[in-house]
Design a protein around this motif. Structure first.
Motif: not given
Length: 303
Positions: A251-257
């Protein structure tokens, strides 16, 4: 000297009053600060609706008065550990997002005993179904719906987007959700080890099926997961675990930690004057432009 002492005393009293107000109802304070500190704009509350008998089963629709064409829809669910919270206190989310070209819906859901699993998911799905059915009448495009939420609200949005049964049971079509933005969300917290999670989930015998990490698949809507690395309320491992599962599923997933940021910092990023640090807001805006700016293309018929 006496004047200086008096001013300092008044400042301390004001600061103390602010701390008490934030502790009692932080979002309402943020809403007031945003209203005073933010730029003037023409965003307005255009509709209120109830979709059930419980007072918490309500939603608010905001839009810019200058909008001409149907706009994509940003549906936001508040946090509060499934025990407290009110969409009326989150006008700052609506003002800041609607000014970017979205119709914004602030969704409420049943809380405490009435909102125990799966009631909060049924209400979240009912809100999405209402939006799909009615938002065109308020300037929104039902083909471009993005869900979002903070903390418990992020859980609601992500779980409903991943586990097909909730939208199906509510009467919303498959594929109604074009993307999800999760802020500081709990996505992998079974077995239940806090008083709130035990009250909302363990008390009704929920198990691993209640967790977003158990429902990832390649056809999940695109997601952006934002989380503070110093969050001690909902540990960052929740977003890390969900992102890993989504990536593994294709799946398409982006993260911003966010280094050094805590549980409420991603929410503050949607509020003036904290928007002066644009990292989070700009990333969310970029994600929305990518996933909700264009209408779903009409499929050509076979000759």
């Amino acid at each position: 000297m006496a004047i200086l002492t008096t001013l300092l005393g008044l400042g301390l009293i004001g600061a103390g009053a602010m701390l008490i107000a934030v502790k009692r109802n932080g979002p309402a304070v943020l809403d007031t600060v945003d209203r005073l500190a933010g730029p003037s704009h023409d965003v307005e509350l255009v509709h209120r609706a109830s979709y059930g008998d419980n007072p918490s089963q309500k939603l608010l629709v905001y839009r810019s008065g200058s909008a001409q064409e149907p706009q994509p829809v940003f549906v936001f669910f508040h946090g509060g550990a499934w025990a407290h919270g009110d969409p009326d206190d989150y006008g700052f989310v609506a003002r800041n997002m609607a000014a970017q070209g979205y119709v914004v819906v602030l969704g409420g859901y049943r809380l405490n005993e009435a909102g125990r699993y799966p009631a909060m998911l049924q209400d979240t799905a009912a809100t999405v179904a209402w939006v799909h059915e009615n938002i065109a009448g308020h300037g929104g495009d039902p083909g471009r719906i993005v869900l979002s939420g903070h903390s418990a609200g992020a859980y609601n949005a992500v779980q409903v987007a991943l586990e097909d049964r909730w939208l199906e049971e509510a009467g919303a079509p498959s594929g109604a959700v074009r993307g999800v933005v999760g802020l500081s969300g709990p996505y992998d917290f079974y077995p239940f080890d806090t008083d709130r999670s035990r009250a909302a989930f363990g008390s009704v015998g929920a198990g691993a099926e209640s967790q977003p990490v158990a429902h990832t698949s390649a056809d999940a809507p695109p997601m952006l997961l934002v989380h503070g690395e110093a969050d001690t309320v909902v540990k960052i491992r929740n977003s890390q675990a969900l992102a890993a599962q989504l990536q593994e599923a294709g799946a398409s997933v982006e993260t911003l930690y966010l280094p050094g940021k805590t549980h409420n910092d991603p929410l503050l990023a949607l509020t003036n004057p904290w928007r002066r640090d644009p990292l989070v807001f700009d990333r969310i805006a970029q994600f929305l432009r990518l996933n909700a700016s264009l209408s779903v293309p009409v499929q050509a018929k076979n000759p």
